[in-house]
Structures are given as structure tokens and as C-alpha cells.
Design a protein around this motif. Structure first.
Motif, PDB file in Angstrom:
ATOM      1  N   VAL A 226       0.856  -1.191   0.000  1.00  6.26           N
ATOM      2  CA  VAL A 226       0.000   0.000   0.000  1.00  6.26           C
ATOM      3  C   VAL A 226       0.890   1.238   0.000  1.00  6.26           C
ATOM      4  N   GLY A 227       1.962   1.187   0.794  1.00  4.18           N
ATOM      5  CA  GLY A 227       2.918   2.286   0.794  1.00  4.18           C
ATOM      6  C   GLY A 227       3.576   2.467  -0.555  1.00  4.18           C
ATOM      7  N   GLU A 228       3.874   1.370  -1.235  1.00  6.88           N
ATOM      8  CA  GLU A 228       4.452   1.445  -2.575  1.00  6.88           C
ATOM      9  C   GLU A 228       3.488   2.143  -3.539  1.00  6.88           C
ATOM     10  N   ALA A 229       2.213   1.769  -3.461  1.00  9.21           N
ATOM     11  CA  ALA A 229       1.211   2.408  -4.318  1.00  9.21           C
ATOM     12  C   ALA A 229       1.116   3.898  -4.008  1.00  9.21           C
ATOM     13  N   MET A 230       1.188   4.243  -2.714  1.00  8.41           N
ATOM     14  CA  MET A 230       1.153   5.653  -2.318  1.00  8.41           C
ATOM     15  C   MET A 230       2.320   6.424  -2.898  1.00  8.41           C
ATOM     16  N   ILE A 231       3.513   5.836  -2.834  1.00  9.38           N
ATOM     17  CA  ILE A 231       4.706   6.516  -3.346  1.00  9.38           C
ATOM     18  C   ILE A 231       4.517   6.876  -4.820  1.00  9.38           C
ATOM     19  N   GLY A 232       4.084   5.900  -5.606  1.00  5.72           N
ATOM     20  CA  GLY A 232       3.894   6.149  -7.033  1.00  5.72           C
ATOM     21  C   GLY A 232       2.881   7.239  -7.306  1.00  5.72           C
ATOM     22  N   GLU A 233       1.745   7.199  -6.602  1.00  3.50           N
ATOM     23  CA  GLU A 233       0.698   8.188  -6.842  1.00  3.50           C
ATOM     24  C   GLU A 233       1.123   9.579  -6.381  1.00  3.50           C
ATOM     25  N   ILE A 234       1.872   9.653  -5.283  1.00  2.00           N
ATOM     26  CA  ILE A 234       2.356  10.955  -4.814  1.00  2.00           C
ATOM     27  C   ILE A 234       3.284  11.574  -5.852  1.00  2.00           C
ATOM     28  N   LEU A 235       4.146  10.756  -6.423  1.00  2.00           N
ATOM     29  CA  LEU A 235       5.095  11.266  -7.421  1.00  2.00           C
ATOM     30  C   LEU A 235       4.382  11.738  -8.684  1.00  2.00           C
ATOM     31  N   VAL A 236       3.334  11.019  -9.087  1.00  2.00           N
ATOM     32  CA  VAL A 236       2.541  11.467 -10.236  1.00  2.00           C
ATOM     33  C   VAL A 236       1.802  12.756  -9.893  1.00  2.00           C
ATOM     34  N   GLU A 237       1.215  12.790  -8.693  1.00  2.00           N
ATOM     35  CA  GLU A 237       0.446  13.942  -8.237  1.00  2.00           C
ATOM     36  C   GLU A 237       1.300  15.203  -8.205  1.00  2.00           C
ATOM     37  N   ARG A 238       2.574  15.044  -7.832  1.00  2.00           N
ATOM     38  CA  ARG A 238       3.465  16.198  -7.714  1.00  2.00           C
ATOM     39  C   ARG A 238       4.316  16.401  -8.967  1.00  2.00           C
ATOM     40  N   ASN A 239       3.920  15.720 -10.069  1.00  2.00           N
ATOM     41  CA  ASN A 239       4.571  15.912 -11.371  1.00  2.00           C
ATOM     42  C   ASN A 239       6.060  15.576 -11.357  1.00  2.00           C
ATOM     43  N   VAL A 240       6.454  14.679 -10.486  1.00  2.00           N
ATOM     44  CA  VAL A 240       7.836  14.207 -10.489  1.00  2.00           C
ATOM     45  C   VAL A 240       8.028  13.188 -11.603  1.00  2.00           C
ATOM     46  N   ILE A 241       7.019  12.352 -11.825  1.00  2.00           N
ATOM     47  CA  ILE A 241       7.036  11.367 -12.902  1.00  2.00           C
ATOM     48  C   ILE A 241       5.702  11.421 -13.625  1.00  2.00           C
ATOM     49  N   THR A 242       5.618  10.744 -14.767  1.00  2.00           N
ATOM     50  CA  THR A 242       4.360  10.647 -15.509  1.00  2.00           C
ATOM     51  C   THR A 242       3.666   9.331 -15.174  1.00  2.00           C
ATOM     52  N   ARG A 243       2.399   9.270 -15.531  1.00  2.00           N
ATOM     53  CA  ARG A 243       1.638   8.038 -15.315  1.00  2.00           C
ATOM     54  C   ARG A 243       2.260   6.876 -16.082  1.00  2.00           C
ATOM     55  N   ARG A 244       2.731   7.145 -17.297  1.00  2.00           N
ATOM     56  CA  ARG A 244       3.345   6.094 -18.105  1.00  2.00           C
ATOM     57  C   ARG A 244       4.625   5.573 -17.447  1.00  2.00           C
ATOM     58  N   GLN A 245       5.420   6.470 -16.890  1.00  2.00           N
ATOM     59  CA  GLN A 245       6.639   6.043 -16.208  1.00  2.00           C
ATOM     60  C   GLN A 245       6.314   5.190 -14.985  1.00  2.00           C
ATOM     61  N   LEU A 246       5.241   5.550 -14.268  1.00  2.00           N
ATOM     62  CA  LEU A 246       4.839   4.744 -13.118  1.00  2.00           C
ATOM     63  C   LEU A 246       4.414   3.351 -13.564  1.00  2.00           C
ATOM     64  N   GLU A 247       3.669   3.263 -14.658  1.00  2.00           N
ATOM     65  CA  GLU A 247       3.230   1.964 -15.157  1.00  2.00           C
ATOM     66  C   GLU A 247       4.417   1.088 -15.545  1.00  2.00           C
ATOM     67  N   ARG A 248       5.415   1.689 -16.177  1.00  2.00           N
ATOM     68  CA  ARG A 248       6.616   0.922 -16.537  1.00  2.00           C
ATOM     69  C   ARG A 248       7.354   0.435 -15.289  1.00  2.00           C
ATOM     70  N   ALA A 249       7.427   1.301 -14.272  1.00  2.00           N
ATOM     71  CA  ALA A 249       8.096   0.915 -13.032  1.00  2.00           C
ATOM     72  C   ALA A 249       7.351  -0.209 -12.328  1.00  2.00           C
ATOM     73  N   LEU A 250       6.018  -0.186 -12.388  1.00  2.00           N
ATOM     74  CA  LEU A 250       5.231  -1.246 -11.769  1.00  2.00           C
ATOM     75  C   LEU A 250       5.457  -2.579 -12.477  1.00  2.00           C
ATOM     76  N   GLU A 251       5.646  -2.525 -13.793  1.00  2.00           N
ATOM     77  CA  GLU A 251       5.949  -3.749 -14.531  1.00  2.00           C
ATOM     78  C   GLU A 251       7.291  -4.327 -14.084  1.00  2.00           C
ATOM     79  N   VAL A 252       8.277  -3.434 -13.911  1.00  2.00           N
ATOM     80  CA  VAL A 252       9.588  -3.879 -13.424  1.00  2.00           C
ATOM     81  C   VAL A 252       9.455  -4.458 -12.029  1.00  2.00           C
ATOM     82  N   GLN A 253       8.657  -3.797 -11.191  1.00  2.00           N
ATOM     83  CA  GLN A 253       8.461  -4.276  -9.826  1.00  2.00           C
ATOM     84  C   GLN A 253       7.834  -5.665  -9.809  1.00  2.00           C
TER      85      GLN A 253
END
Length: 306
Positions: A226-253
Motif C-alpha cells: 500500500v505504501g508502494e502504491a502511495m509513493i507512485g501516486e504521490i510522485l505522479v500527483e506532484r509531477n515528479v514522474i508521468t503516469r506512463r513512467q509509473l506503469e513501466r516501473a510497476l511492470e519492473v516491480q
């Protein structure tokens, strides 16, 4: 109509198989459709609940059974809370519509006033956005805190529901409400927030060496995700990464078991310093408030500093 649909989604998610990616994706699409197409405006709070639930269901759809029961449990709780908010909003609207209308005020007869010199009029008040408006990631953080306290035996599930109801009519954080309603102590909340901050830390969890061996005691694994999901969404929310980059990172994870921060850095999406800066900023907003907090200087309950 939206209330019954939300309730049906909650029940369906409750009985779904976490490993059934097709079903989880379908549930995510239904939640997304509900947020954009419905028979009436959603209450802002229920909209946030649905957005947070959608984030978790999307994570569940991608990670499958690896996400654990906690992700699904929190998403179900959010959907049910969204339905409760909609019911309350409908009842309040019906009560307002049935209230007797007041008689019109008789017009005031104009009176002669002495001529005044023209002067500058004060500027019209500009509507301001709600200060400290809660976001979906704030909701996820509150739910993670509640789940930590629940797993530790400090509170009951009904305490979470009660605290969420109180929170709708106030600006208090969930931890403060738990203390005010006598569900747990201030020290227990502070300890849980410290644990929550540890879950969200990134630098200490980067896999620079060999993959860690599976631990025998896997308690808290779901909460970490749940914390991992929060980290990704916070970074998208604050424009640190894009949604597409988060999806790619989740695939790697999913493929390698890497932490989300590690995956993002290795993909070149961001740097560890940028991640920690965003999480530190978000962590400051989640500090346990109120007087008499046991948190000592240098040991912020949810501060990202170390």
C-alpha cells in the motif's frame, strides 16, 4: 443510482480474487466510469474516496496476488465509505428541498441620502480554493494508518468507520480523531505514523546489492505494498514522474520484485533525491497534530527525514 452501483462494486471487490487481473481491471474501469458518468454530482469527499479506491484497484490489477489482502481491504472500505457519503448527501439534499420556503422580504422604500463623494470600492472577494484540500493520496495515507493500527490490535474496524464519519465534518487528521474518540492513545498513533514513514522511505530500501532472501515473518507485506502504491501516486500527483513512467516501473516491480523507487531510478524516470523531496513534502503535511504529541524533535512521526 450511484449509491447502489458503488455498493455493488464494493461487494464484488470483496469477493474477487486478487490474482484475477482481468476482474480487477474491469472493476477499475467501472470505478473510473462512475467518477466521470453518473446520474448526478458526486460529493467531493466520495469523489476522493473513489479516486483513492481506483488507485488501489489499479495497483491490485497490475500486481495480482502479490499486492496482498490489505490493498483490497482498504479499497473495499473506501468504496463503502463513498456510498455512505452519497447517502448522507442525498438525505441532506432531500431535507433542504422539503424545508418550508420563507416569505419574500417586502421591498424597502428608497430614501434620500446626502450626496457622498465617490471613493474607491474595495476589491471584490475572489473565491479561494479550499485550503489544505485533501487529495486521494491523503485518503490513502489515512487508510494506511488505520490499517496499521488495526493490525496491531490498537483499534477495531468500526473505529475506522467512525473516525471517517467524524473527519467528513472536520479538518482533523484521522490520527487525531482516533485519539479524540478514545479508540487508541496518542503514543500508539505516533508509533504507527513512524512505521508508516518507514514503509514509504525509499533510499534505505534501494536494492543496490543482491536481492534479499524471503523472510519467514511476512506480516506487514501488504501494508508495504500500500505504501508502494502511495509513493507512485504521490510522485505522479506532484509531477515528479508521468503516469506512463509509473506503469513501466510497476511492470519492473512485478517482474523483479524491486521496490518502486528502485525501479523508477533504474528506468531513468527520476532521481532518488527528487523522490525523497516529494515524499518529504507530503510527509510534513501528514505529521500528527495536536497538543501534547509525544513526537520529539528530530523524530517526526511521518517526516521523511532521517
Amino acid at each position: 443510482m450511484s449509491v447502489s452501483v458503488i455498493q455493488q462494486l464494493a461487494e464484488r471487490l470483496q469477493t474477487s480474487e486478487p490474482g484475477n487481473a482481468h476482474e480487477q481491471r474491469e472493476l477499475f474501469e467501472r470505478i473510473r466510469e462512475l467518477r466521470s458518468a453518473f446520474d448526478g454530482p458526486l460529493d467531493p469527499e466520495s469523489h476522493r474516496y473513489l479516486e483513492a479506491a481506483g488507485m488501489l484497484v489499479a495497483y491490485l490489477a497490475r500486481m495480482g496476488s502479490l499486492a496482498g489482502e490489505d490493498v483490497r481491504t482498504i479499497a473495499v472500505r473506501l468504496l463503502r465509505s463513498a456510498a455512505e457519503v452519497e447517502v448522507s448527501a442525498a438525505e441532506a439534499s432531500a431535507a433542504g428541498a422539503s424545508a418550508p420556503t420563507r416569505a419574500p422580504t417586502p421591498p424597502v422604500r428608497p430614501q434620500a441620502f446626502p450626496q457622498l463623494r465617490p471613493h474607491a470600492q474595495p476589491p471584490a472577494a475572489v473565491p479561494r480554493a479550499e485550503e489544505n484540500a485533501r487529495t486521494a493520496t491523503d485518503v490513502m495515507g489515512d487508510m494506511l494508518l488505520g490499517q496499521i493500527l488495526l493490525q496491531r490490535g490498537h483499534i477495531l474496524d468500526e473505529h475506522i468507520q467512525q473516525a471517517m464519519k467524524v473527519q467528513r465534518g472536520s479538518k482533523l487528521r484521522l490520527g487525531d480523531i482516533f485519539v479524540k474518540i478514545g479508540a487508541c492513545s496518542r503514543a500508539q498513533v505516533a508509533e504507527a505514523l513512524n512505521h508508516q514513514a518507514q514503509i514509504r522511505r525509499v533510499r534505505d530500501n534501494l536494492a543496490e546489492s543482491e536481492p534479499q532472501k524471503p523472510q519467514v515473518d511476512t506480516r506487514g507485506t501488504g501494508l508495504k505494498l500500500v505504501g508502494e502504491a502511495m509513493i507512485g501516486e504521490i510522485l505522479v500527483e506532484r509531477n515528479v514522474i508521468t503516469r506512463r513512467q509509473l506503469e513501466r516501473a510497476l511492470e519492473v516491480q512485478k517482474q523483479t520484485g524491486a521496490r518502486i523507487g528502485d525501479a523508477l531510478v533504474k528506468l531513468g524516470a527520476t532521481t532518488i533525491d527528487q523522490i525523497e523531496q516529494a515524499l518529504h513534502f507530503q510527509g510534513r503535511e501528514r505529521r500528527f497534530g495536536g497538543k501534547g504529541s509525544p513526537t520529539q524533535p528530530g523524530k517526526g512521526a511521518s517526516d521523511g527525514k532521517r
